[in-house]
Design an enzyme around this catalytic site. Sequence first.
Site, PDB file in Angstrom:
ATOM      1  N   PHE A 237       0.849  -1.190   0.000  1.00  0.00           N
ATOM      2  CA  PHE A 237       0.000   0.000   0.000  1.00  0.00           C
ATOM      3  C   PHE A 237       0.895   1.254   0.000  1.00  0.00           C
ATOM      4  CE2 PHE A 237      -3.088   2.970   1.947  1.00  0.00           C
ATOM      5  CZ  PHE A 237      -4.161   2.724   1.115  1.00  0.00           C
TER       6      PHE A 237
ATOM      7  N   ASP B 290       0.857  -5.394   8.056  1.00  0.00           N
ATOM      8  CA  ASP B 290      -0.342  -4.577   7.882  1.00  0.00           C
ATOM      9  C   ASP B 290      -1.488  -5.532   7.546  1.00  0.00           C
ATOM     10  OD1 ASP B 290      -2.386  -2.960   6.948  1.00  0.00           O
ATOM     11  OD2 ASP B 290      -1.029  -1.505   6.025  1.00  0.00           O
TER      12      ASP B 290
ATOM     13  N   TYR C 190     -12.041   0.829   9.559  1.00  0.00           N
ATOM     14  CA  TYR C 190     -13.211   1.207   8.747  1.00  0.00           C
ATOM     15  C   TYR C 190     -13.494   0.253   7.595  1.00  0.00           C
ATOM     16  CZ  TYR C 190      -9.448   3.540   6.102  1.00  0.00           C
ATOM     17  OH  TYR C 190      -8.301   3.817   5.428  1.00  0.00           O
ATOM     18  N   LYS C 191     -12.660  -0.774   7.430  1.00  0.00           N
ATOM     19  CA  LYS C 191     -12.892  -1.732   6.346  1.00  0.00           C
ATOM     20  C   LYS C 191     -13.808  -2.844   6.856  1.00  0.00           C
ATOM     21  CE  LYS C 191      -8.813  -0.258   3.876  1.00  0.00           C
ATOM     22  NZ  LYS C 191      -7.356  -0.218   3.919  1.00  0.00           N
TER      23      LYS C 191
ATOM     24  N   ARG D 120     -12.134  -3.811  -8.422  1.00  0.00           N
ATOM     25  CA  ARG D 120     -12.082  -4.628  -7.192  1.00  0.00           C
ATOM     26  C   ARG D 120     -13.497  -4.886  -6.696  1.00  0.00           C
ATOM     27  NH1 ARG D 120      -8.303  -2.159  -2.534  1.00  0.00           N
ATOM     28  NH2 ARG D 120     -10.072  -0.773  -2.505  1.00  0.00           N
TER      29      ARG D 120
HETATM   30  C1  LIG Z   1      -6.706   0.991   3.907  1.00  0.00           C
HETATM   31  C2  LIG Z   1      -5.277   0.740   4.139  1.00  0.00           C
HETATM   32  C3  LIG Z   1      -4.521   1.629   4.882  1.00  0.00           C
HETATM   33  C4  LIG Z   1      -5.162   2.870   5.419  1.00  0.00           C
HETATM   34  O1  LIG Z   1      -4.291   3.683   6.086  1.00  0.00           O
HETATM   35  P1  LIG Z   1      -4.840   4.928   6.934  1.00  0.00           P
HETATM   36  O2  LIG Z   1      -3.603   5.661   7.247  1.00  0.00           O
HETATM   37  O3  LIG Z   1      -5.513   4.369   8.139  1.00  0.00           O
HETATM   38  O4  LIG Z   1      -5.780   5.695   6.067  1.00  0.00           O
HETATM   39  C5  LIG Z   1      -3.194   1.315   5.106  1.00  0.00           C
HETATM   40  N1  LIG Z   1      -2.642   0.190   4.623  1.00  0.00           N
HETATM   41  C6  LIG Z   1      -3.353  -0.696   3.883  1.00  0.00           C
HETATM   42  C7  LIG Z   1      -2.741  -1.950   3.377  1.00  0.00           C
HETATM   43  C8  LIG Z   1      -4.690  -0.426   3.617  1.00  0.00           C
HETATM   44  O5  LIG Z   1      -5.400  -1.262   2.875  1.00  0.00           O
END
Ligand SMILES: *Cc1c(COP(=O)(O)O)cnc(C)c1O
Length: 414
Positions: free
Chosen positions: A128, A199, A224-225, A373
Amino acid sequence: MARYLTRHDAVAMDRADDLAGLRGEFFLPEGVIYLDGNSLGALPKATAPRLIDVIEQEWGHGLIRSWNVHGWVDLPLQAGAAIAQFVGADSDEVVVTDSISVNIFKLLVAALRLRPGRTVVVSELDNFPSDLYMVQGLADLLQGRVQLRVVRRDQLAQAIDENVAVVMLSHVDFRTGELHDMATWTAVTHQAGSIALWDVAHSVGVVPIELHACDVDFAVGCGYKFLNGGPGAPSFVYAARRLHEDLQQPLWGWFGHAAPFQFGLGYNPAPGIARFQVGTPPVLSLAALASGVEVLARVGVERLRAKSMALTDLFIRLMEQECAGLGFELASPLAPERRGSHVAYRHAQAHPIAQALIARDIIPDFRAPDLLRFGLAPAYLRFIEVWDAVTCLREIVDDRLWDNDEYRRRHKVT
Ligand SMILES: *Cc1c(COP(=O)(O)O)cnc(C)c1O
Protein backbone atom coordinates in the site's frame (compact mmCIF):
# COMPACT_ATOMS: atom_id res chain seq x y z
CA MET A 1 -15.52 -29.12 -16.18
CA ALA A 2 -17.52 -27.28 -13.53
CA ARG A 3 -21.27 -27.53 -13.70
CA TYR A 4 -23.19 -24.63 -15.28
CA LEU A 5 -24.48 -22.35 -12.51
CA THR A 6 -27.96 -20.87 -12.50
CA ARG A 7 -29.58 -18.11 -10.49
CA HIS A 8 -31.33 -20.86 -8.59
CA ASP A 9 -27.97 -22.20 -7.39
CA ALA A 10 -27.21 -18.82 -5.80
CA VAL A 11 -30.64 -18.82 -4.13
CA ALA A 12 -29.92 -22.30 -2.77
CA MET A 13 -26.55 -21.15 -1.41
CA ASP A 14 -28.27 -18.34 0.47
CA ARG A 15 -30.78 -20.82 1.91
CA ALA A 16 -27.98 -23.03 3.14
CA ASP A 17 -25.96 -20.10 4.54
CA ASP A 18 -25.77 -20.27 8.32
CA LEU A 19 -24.59 -16.65 8.41
CA ALA A 20 -27.54 -15.35 6.38
CA GLY A 21 -29.17 -13.90 9.49
CA LEU A 22 -26.23 -11.61 10.18
CA ARG A 23 -27.21 -9.34 7.30
CA GLY A 24 -30.18 -8.24 9.38
CA GLU A 25 -27.71 -6.59 11.77
CA PHE A 26 -26.71 -4.12 9.04
CA PHE A 27 -28.40 -1.20 7.39
CA LEU A 28 -28.09 -1.58 3.62
CA PRO A 29 -30.02 0.64 1.23
CA GLU A 30 -32.81 -1.12 -0.66
CA GLY A 31 -31.73 -2.30 -4.10
CA VAL A 32 -28.02 -1.60 -3.60
CA ILE A 33 -25.49 -4.39 -4.06
CA TYR A 34 -22.51 -3.37 -1.99
CA LEU A 35 -19.20 -4.80 -3.17
CA ASP A 36 -16.90 -2.40 -1.38
CA GLY A 37 -16.89 -3.56 2.24
CA ASN A 38 -13.12 -3.81 1.86
CA SER A 39 -12.87 -0.03 1.53
CA LEU A 40 -15.66 1.13 3.80
CA GLY A 41 -17.65 -1.43 5.77
CA ALA A 42 -21.45 -1.14 5.94
CA LEU A 43 -23.29 0.47 8.83
CA PRO A 44 -24.36 -1.87 11.67
CA LYS A 45 -27.92 -1.11 12.81
CA ALA A 46 -26.73 -0.90 16.41
CA THR A 47 -24.27 1.89 15.64
CA ALA A 48 -26.57 4.88 15.11
CA PRO A 49 -28.57 4.38 18.36
CA ARG A 50 -25.32 3.85 20.21
CA LEU A 51 -23.80 7.03 18.83
CA ILE A 52 -26.96 8.98 19.59
CA ASP A 53 -26.70 7.77 23.16
CA VAL A 54 -23.03 8.71 23.40
CA ILE A 55 -23.79 12.12 21.90
CA GLU A 56 -26.97 12.97 23.81
CA GLN A 57 -26.44 11.26 27.15
CA GLU A 58 -22.70 10.96 27.57
CA TRP A 59 -21.64 14.17 25.85
CA GLY A 60 -24.83 16.23 26.17
CA HIS A 61 -25.73 15.43 29.76
CA GLY A 62 -22.52 13.96 31.11
CA LEU A 63 -20.25 16.59 29.59
CA ILE A 64 -16.65 16.27 30.69
CA ARG A 65 -17.61 13.91 33.53
CA SER A 66 -18.06 11.18 30.94
CA TRP A 67 -14.32 10.70 30.54
CA ASN A 68 -14.59 8.93 33.90
CA VAL A 69 -18.27 8.13 34.40
CA HIS A 70 -18.70 6.57 30.98
CA GLY A 71 -15.14 5.36 30.70
CA TRP A 72 -14.26 7.31 27.56
CA VAL A 73 -10.63 7.24 28.61
CA ASP A 74 -10.60 3.42 28.49
CA LEU A 75 -12.13 3.09 25.01
CA PRO A 76 -8.83 2.75 23.08
CA LEU A 77 -7.69 -0.21 25.18
CA GLN A 78 -11.17 -1.74 25.37
CA ALA A 79 -11.62 -1.62 21.61
CA GLY A 80 -8.09 -3.03 21.29
CA ALA A 81 -8.97 -5.93 23.58
CA ALA A 82 -12.07 -6.69 21.51
CA ILE A 83 -10.03 -6.68 18.29
CA ALA A 84 -7.32 -8.89 19.85
CA GLN A 85 -9.61 -11.93 19.47
CA PHE A 86 -9.61 -11.47 15.66
CA VAL A 87 -5.83 -11.36 15.38
CA GLY A 88 -4.69 -14.11 17.73
CA ALA A 89 -3.33 -11.71 20.34
CA ASP A 90 -3.86 -11.12 24.05
CA SER A 91 -6.15 -8.34 25.14
CA ASP A 92 -3.30 -6.20 26.47
CA GLU A 93 -1.33 -6.24 23.23
CA VAL A 94 -3.64 -4.14 21.05
CA VAL A 95 -4.69 -0.50 21.26
CA VAL A 96 -6.87 1.54 18.93
CA THR A 97 -5.36 4.89 18.02
CA ASP A 98 -4.65 7.16 15.06
CA SER A 99 -4.52 6.05 11.41
CA ILE A 100 -2.50 3.16 10.00
CA SER A 101 -0.10 5.59 8.36
CA VAL A 102 0.69 7.35 11.65
CA ASN A 103 0.99 4.03 13.49
CA ILE A 104 3.43 2.72 10.90
CA PHE A 105 5.61 5.75 11.58
CA LYS A 106 5.59 4.98 15.31
CA LEU A 107 6.31 1.29 14.78
CA LEU A 108 9.12 1.91 12.28
CA VAL A 109 10.89 4.12 14.77
CA ALA A 110 10.26 1.61 17.58
CA ALA A 111 11.72 -1.14 15.39
CA LEU A 112 14.78 0.92 14.44
CA ARG A 113 15.38 1.54 18.13
CA LEU A 114 15.31 -2.20 18.74
CA ARG A 115 17.89 -2.74 15.97
CA PRO A 116 20.30 0.17 16.45
CA GLY A 117 22.99 -0.93 13.98
CA ARG A 118 20.60 -1.60 11.11
CA THR A 119 19.31 0.92 8.59
CA VAL A 120 17.13 -0.88 6.03
CA VAL A 121 13.35 -1.22 5.86
CA VAL A 122 12.33 -3.93 3.40
CA SER A 123 8.94 -3.88 1.72
CA GLU A 124 7.26 -4.82 -1.52
CA LEU A 125 6.67 -2.66 -4.59
CA ASP A 126 3.01 -3.67 -4.44
CA ASN A 127 2.54 -2.70 -0.83
CA PHE A 128 0.00 0.00 0.00
CA PRO A 129 1.66 3.27 -1.10
CA SER A 130 0.92 5.14 2.13
CA ASP A 131 2.87 2.50 4.07
CA LEU A 132 5.83 3.10 1.75
CA TYR A 133 5.44 6.89 1.93
CA MET A 134 5.80 6.70 5.69
CA VAL A 135 9.18 5.00 5.30
CA GLN A 136 10.23 7.57 2.69
CA GLY A 137 9.22 10.44 4.99
CA LEU A 138 11.13 8.91 7.87
CA ALA A 139 14.20 8.38 5.69
CA ASP A 140 13.98 12.02 4.65
CA LEU A 141 13.72 13.12 8.28
CA LEU A 142 16.51 10.94 9.55
CA GLN A 143 18.92 11.43 6.63
CA GLY A 144 21.04 8.32 6.36
CA ARG A 145 19.68 6.48 9.39
CA VAL A 146 16.95 4.75 7.30
CA GLN A 147 16.69 3.44 3.78
CA LEU A 148 13.71 1.89 2.05
CA ARG A 149 14.42 -1.23 0.03
CA VAL A 150 11.35 -2.13 -2.06
CA VAL A 151 11.39 -5.29 -4.11
CA ARG A 152 9.09 -7.65 -5.97
CA ARG A 153 7.79 -10.61 -4.02
CA ASP A 154 10.10 -13.03 -5.81
CA GLN A 155 13.09 -10.96 -4.65
CA LEU A 156 11.99 -10.70 -1.05
CA ALA A 157 14.07 -13.55 0.39
CA GLN A 158 17.27 -12.10 -1.09
CA ALA A 159 16.45 -8.61 0.16
CA ILE A 160 16.27 -9.65 3.82
CA ASP A 161 19.83 -9.55 5.11
CA GLU A 162 21.77 -8.50 8.21
CA ASN A 163 21.32 -4.77 7.42
CA VAL A 164 17.55 -5.02 7.66
CA ALA A 165 15.90 -3.60 10.76
CA VAL A 166 12.29 -4.15 9.68
CA VAL A 167 10.38 -6.16 7.11
CA MET A 168 7.03 -4.46 6.49
CA LEU A 169 4.44 -6.46 4.53
CA SER A 170 0.71 -6.44 3.93
CA HIS A 171 -1.13 -9.63 4.79
CA VAL A 172 -3.58 -9.19 1.88
CA ASP A 173 -2.49 -7.30 -1.22
CA PHE A 174 -4.84 -4.32 -1.58
CA ARG A 175 -4.95 -4.71 -5.34
CA THR A 176 -4.97 -8.43 -6.06
CA GLY A 177 -6.30 -9.79 -2.79
CA GLU A 178 -3.39 -12.22 -2.60
CA LEU A 179 -2.80 -13.52 0.91
CA HIS A 180 0.78 -13.51 2.16
CA ASP A 181 2.16 -16.40 4.20
CA MET A 182 2.56 -14.67 7.55
CA ALA A 183 4.19 -17.56 9.39
CA THR A 184 6.83 -18.21 6.74
CA TRP A 185 7.84 -14.59 6.13
CA THR A 186 7.92 -13.78 9.82
CA ALA A 187 10.27 -16.73 10.30
CA VAL A 188 12.48 -15.58 7.39
CA THR A 189 12.52 -12.09 8.91
CA HIS A 190 13.54 -13.42 12.31
CA GLN A 191 16.26 -15.62 10.83
CA ALA A 192 17.90 -12.42 9.62
CA GLY A 193 17.47 -10.88 13.07
CA SER A 194 14.92 -8.34 11.77
CA ILE A 195 11.58 -7.13 13.10
CA ALA A 196 8.36 -8.27 11.37
CA LEU A 197 5.73 -5.55 10.86
CA TRP A 198 2.47 -6.71 9.25
CA ASP A 199 -0.34 -4.58 7.88
CA VAL A 200 -3.55 -6.57 8.26
CA ALA A 201 -5.86 -3.83 6.90
CA HIS A 202 -7.50 -6.13 4.36
CA SER A 203 -7.59 -9.30 6.43
CA VAL A 204 -8.81 -8.36 9.88
CA GLY A 205 -12.41 -9.51 10.35
CA VAL A 206 -12.45 -11.82 7.31
CA VAL A 207 -9.30 -13.95 7.53
CA PRO A 208 -8.20 -15.60 10.78
CA ILE A 209 -4.93 -13.99 11.85
CA GLU A 210 -2.53 -15.65 14.27
CA LEU A 211 -0.09 -12.99 15.40
CA HIS A 212 1.08 -15.07 18.39
CA ALA A 213 1.31 -18.34 16.57
CA CYS A 214 3.28 -16.64 13.78
CA ASP A 215 5.48 -14.88 16.37
CA VAL A 216 4.81 -11.48 14.74
CA ASP A 217 6.50 -8.50 16.38
CA PHE A 218 4.31 -5.59 15.25
CA ALA A 219 1.06 -5.22 13.34
CA VAL A 220 -1.41 -2.54 12.29
CA GLY A 221 -4.97 -2.93 11.05
CA CYS A 222 -7.87 -0.89 9.77
CA GLY A 223 -11.05 0.04 11.64
CA TYR A 224 -13.21 1.21 8.75
CA LYS A 225 -12.89 -1.73 6.35
CA PHE A 226 -14.17 -5.18 7.30
CA LEU A 227 -14.53 -4.18 10.98
CA ASN A 228 -17.30 -1.75 9.98
CA GLY A 229 -16.16 1.05 12.28
CA GLY A 230 -17.35 3.84 9.98
CA PRO A 231 -15.61 6.46 7.86
CA GLY A 232 -12.30 7.51 9.37
CA ALA A 233 -12.49 4.99 12.21
CA PRO A 234 -9.12 4.81 13.96
CA SER A 235 -6.78 1.90 13.32
CA PHE A 236 -5.13 -0.45 15.77
CA VAL A 237 -1.58 -1.27 16.79
CA TYR A 238 -0.33 -4.63 18.00
CA ALA A 239 3.04 -5.16 19.68
CA ALA A 240 4.08 -8.54 21.05
CA ARG A 241 4.23 -8.46 24.84
CA ARG A 242 7.82 -9.77 24.85
CA LEU A 243 8.84 -6.38 23.38
CA HIS A 244 6.71 -4.09 25.53
CA GLU A 245 9.38 -3.09 28.04
CA ASP A 246 11.77 -1.92 25.34
CA LEU A 247 9.31 -0.06 23.13
CA GLN A 248 9.97 3.57 22.38
CA GLN A 249 7.66 5.28 19.97
CA PRO A 250 8.59 8.78 18.82
CA LEU A 251 5.33 10.71 19.25
CA TRP A 252 5.36 11.62 22.89
CA GLY A 253 1.81 12.78 23.46
CA TRP A 254 0.07 13.06 26.78
CA PHE A 255 -2.29 10.12 26.20
CA GLY A 256 0.74 7.84 25.91
CA HIS A 257 2.11 9.19 29.18
CA ALA A 258 2.06 7.08 32.34
CA ALA A 259 0.28 9.91 34.22
CA PRO A 260 -1.16 12.43 31.75
CA PHE A 261 -3.13 14.31 34.37
CA GLN A 262 -0.17 15.04 36.59
CA PHE A 263 0.96 17.44 33.86
CA GLY A 264 4.59 16.86 34.75
CA LEU A 265 7.33 18.43 32.70
CA GLY A 266 9.01 15.26 31.46
CA TYR A 267 7.63 12.44 29.32
CA ASN A 268 7.28 9.09 30.99
CA PRO A 269 5.67 6.41 28.80
CA ALA A 270 2.65 4.45 29.97
CA PRO A 271 3.30 0.75 30.57
CA GLY A 272 2.79 -1.67 27.69
CA ILE A 273 0.76 -1.08 24.56
CA ALA A 274 -0.95 2.04 26.01
CA ARG A 275 2.13 4.12 25.16
CA PHE A 276 1.22 3.99 21.47
CA GLN A 277 -1.53 6.51 22.14
CA VAL A 278 -0.67 10.11 21.39
CA GLY A 279 -3.47 12.68 21.74
CA THR A 280 -7.10 12.71 22.87
CA PRO A 281 -8.95 9.65 21.52
CA PRO A 282 -11.85 10.16 19.05
CA VAL A 283 -14.66 9.01 21.32
CA LEU A 284 -17.45 8.96 18.73
CA SER A 285 -15.39 6.97 16.24
CA LEU A 286 -14.27 4.58 18.96
CA ALA A 287 -17.88 3.95 19.98
CA ALA A 288 -18.79 3.23 16.36
CA LEU A 289 -15.83 0.89 15.94
CA ALA A 290 -16.69 -1.00 19.13
CA SER A 291 -20.20 -1.48 17.76
CA GLY A 292 -18.87 -2.85 14.45
CA VAL A 293 -16.50 -5.24 16.18
CA GLU A 294 -19.27 -6.52 18.48
CA VAL A 295 -21.40 -7.63 15.53
CA LEU A 296 -18.58 -9.72 14.04
CA ALA A 297 -17.50 -11.09 17.42
CA ARG A 298 -20.90 -12.76 17.74
CA VAL A 299 -20.16 -15.15 14.88
CA GLY A 300 -16.38 -15.34 14.97
CA VAL A 301 -13.89 -14.99 12.17
CA GLU A 302 -13.72 -18.72 11.27
CA ARG A 303 -17.29 -18.75 10.00
CA LEU A 304 -16.80 -15.43 8.24
CA ARG A 305 -13.75 -16.85 6.47
CA ALA A 306 -15.67 -19.91 5.28
CA LYS A 307 -18.42 -17.77 3.77
CA SER A 308 -15.92 -15.30 2.35
CA MET A 309 -14.15 -18.10 0.46
CA ALA A 310 -17.48 -19.38 -0.86
CA LEU A 311 -18.43 -15.87 -2.04
CA THR A 312 -15.14 -15.17 -3.83
CA ASP A 313 -15.23 -18.66 -5.32
CA LEU A 314 -18.75 -18.12 -6.69
CA PHE A 315 -17.74 -14.74 -8.06
CA ILE A 316 -14.78 -16.16 -9.97
CA ARG A 317 -16.72 -19.16 -11.29
CA LEU A 318 -19.51 -16.88 -12.50
CA MET A 319 -17.05 -14.54 -14.17
CA GLU A 320 -15.62 -17.53 -16.05
CA GLN A 321 -19.10 -18.63 -17.04
CA GLU A 322 -20.70 -15.27 -17.87
CA CYS A 323 -17.87 -12.91 -18.81
CA ALA A 324 -15.34 -15.08 -20.66
CA GLY A 325 -14.05 -13.31 -23.78
CA LEU A 326 -15.15 -9.85 -22.56
CA GLY A 327 -11.66 -8.58 -21.76
CA PHE A 328 -11.48 -9.37 -18.06
CA GLU A 329 -8.30 -10.79 -16.65
CA LEU A 330 -8.38 -12.24 -13.13
CA ALA A 331 -5.75 -10.50 -10.99
CA SER A 332 -6.46 -12.54 -7.84
CA PRO A 333 -5.24 -16.04 -6.98
CA LEU A 334 -7.52 -18.85 -8.14
CA ALA A 335 -7.16 -20.90 -4.97
CA PRO A 336 -9.55 -19.56 -2.30
CA GLU A 337 -7.10 -20.20 0.55
CA ARG A 338 -4.58 -17.92 -1.17
CA ARG A 339 -6.78 -14.83 -1.29
CA GLY A 340 -8.52 -12.48 1.10
CA SER A 341 -12.10 -11.31 0.75
CA HIS A 342 -11.94 -9.34 -2.48
CA VAL A 343 -11.37 -10.35 -6.07
CA ALA A 344 -9.86 -8.10 -8.70
CA TYR A 345 -9.96 -8.05 -12.48
CA ARG A 346 -7.97 -6.04 -14.95
CA HIS A 347 -9.93 -4.54 -17.85
CA ALA A 348 -8.99 -1.83 -20.35
CA GLN A 349 -12.25 -0.02 -19.53
CA ALA A 350 -12.16 -0.68 -15.78
CA HIS A 351 -12.98 2.89 -14.78
CA PRO A 352 -16.08 3.49 -16.94
CA ILE A 353 -17.27 -0.06 -16.19
CA ALA A 354 -17.06 0.64 -12.45
CA GLN A 355 -19.03 3.86 -12.96
CA ALA A 356 -21.65 2.08 -15.07
CA LEU A 357 -22.09 -0.48 -12.29
CA ILE A 358 -22.41 2.26 -9.69
CA ALA A 359 -25.06 3.96 -11.85
CA ARG A 360 -26.99 0.68 -11.54
CA ASP A 361 -26.58 0.61 -7.74
CA ILE A 362 -23.88 -2.03 -7.79
CA ILE A 363 -20.87 -0.63 -5.97
CA PRO A 364 -17.38 -2.02 -6.61
CA ASP A 365 -14.25 0.08 -6.63
CA PHE A 366 -11.64 1.02 -9.13
CA ARG A 367 -7.91 1.11 -8.57
CA ALA A 368 -5.78 2.88 -11.16
CA PRO A 369 -4.83 2.16 -13.80
CA ASP A 370 -7.05 -0.75 -14.81
CA LEU A 371 -8.28 -2.69 -11.81
CA LEU A 372 -11.86 -3.45 -10.80
CA ARG A 373 -12.08 -4.63 -7.19
CA PHE A 374 -15.05 -6.50 -5.81
CA GLY A 375 -15.07 -6.70 -2.01
CA LEU A 376 -17.28 -9.53 -0.80
CA ALA A 377 -17.99 -8.91 2.86
CA PRO A 378 -19.24 -12.19 4.34
CA ALA A 379 -21.11 -10.48 7.17
CA TYR A 380 -23.78 -9.02 4.92
CA LEU A 381 -23.41 -10.08 1.31
CA ARG A 382 -25.77 -12.61 -0.26
CA PHE A 383 -24.83 -15.16 -2.89
CA ILE A 384 -27.69 -13.94 -5.06
CA GLU A 385 -26.09 -10.49 -5.09
CA VAL A 386 -22.96 -12.02 -6.59
CA TRP A 387 -25.09 -13.55 -9.30
CA ASP A 388 -26.89 -10.28 -10.01
CA ALA A 389 -23.65 -8.27 -10.03
CA VAL A 390 -21.86 -10.57 -12.45
CA THR A 391 -24.80 -10.80 -14.84
CA CYS A 392 -25.14 -7.01 -14.79
CA LEU A 393 -21.43 -6.72 -15.48
CA ARG A 394 -21.82 -8.98 -18.50
CA GLU A 395 -24.64 -6.84 -19.82
CA ILE A 396 -22.64 -3.63 -19.33
CA VAL A 397 -19.71 -4.96 -21.34
CA ASP A 398 -21.74 -6.95 -23.88
CA ASP A 399 -23.88 -3.91 -24.76
CA ARG A 400 -21.09 -1.32 -24.26
CA LEU A 401 -23.21 0.45 -21.65
CA TRP A 402 -19.97 1.77 -20.11
CA ASP A 403 -19.29 3.84 -23.24
CA ASN A 404 -20.54 7.12 -21.89
CA ASP A 405 -18.63 10.35 -21.18
CA GLU A 406 -20.28 10.61 -17.80
CA TYR A 407 -18.56 7.37 -16.73
CA ARG A 408 -15.12 8.55 -17.81
CA ARG A 409 -15.06 11.46 -15.38
CA ARG A 410 -12.70 10.80 -12.46
CA HIS A 411 -13.86 11.76 -8.99
CA LYS A 412 -11.49 12.78 -6.20
CA VAL A 413 -12.01 9.46 -4.43
CA THR A 414 -12.17 6.30 -6.55
C1 LIG B 1 -6.71 0.99 3.91
C2 LIG B 1 -5.28 0.74 4.14
C3 LIG B 1 -4.52 1.63 4.88
C4 LIG B 1 -5.16 2.87 5.42
O1 LIG B 1 -4.29 3.68 6.09
P1 LIG B 1 -4.84 4.93 6.93
O2 LIG B 1 -3.60 5.66 7.25
O3 LIG B 1 -5.51 4.37 8.14
O4 LIG B 1 -5.78 5.70 6.07
C5 LIG B 1 -3.19 1.32 5.11
N1 LIG B 1 -2.64 0.19 4.62
C6 LIG B 1 -3.35 -0.70 3.88
C7 LIG B 1 -2.74 -1.95 3.38
C8 LIG B 1 -4.69 -0.43 3.62
O5 LIG B 1 -5.40 -1.26 2.87
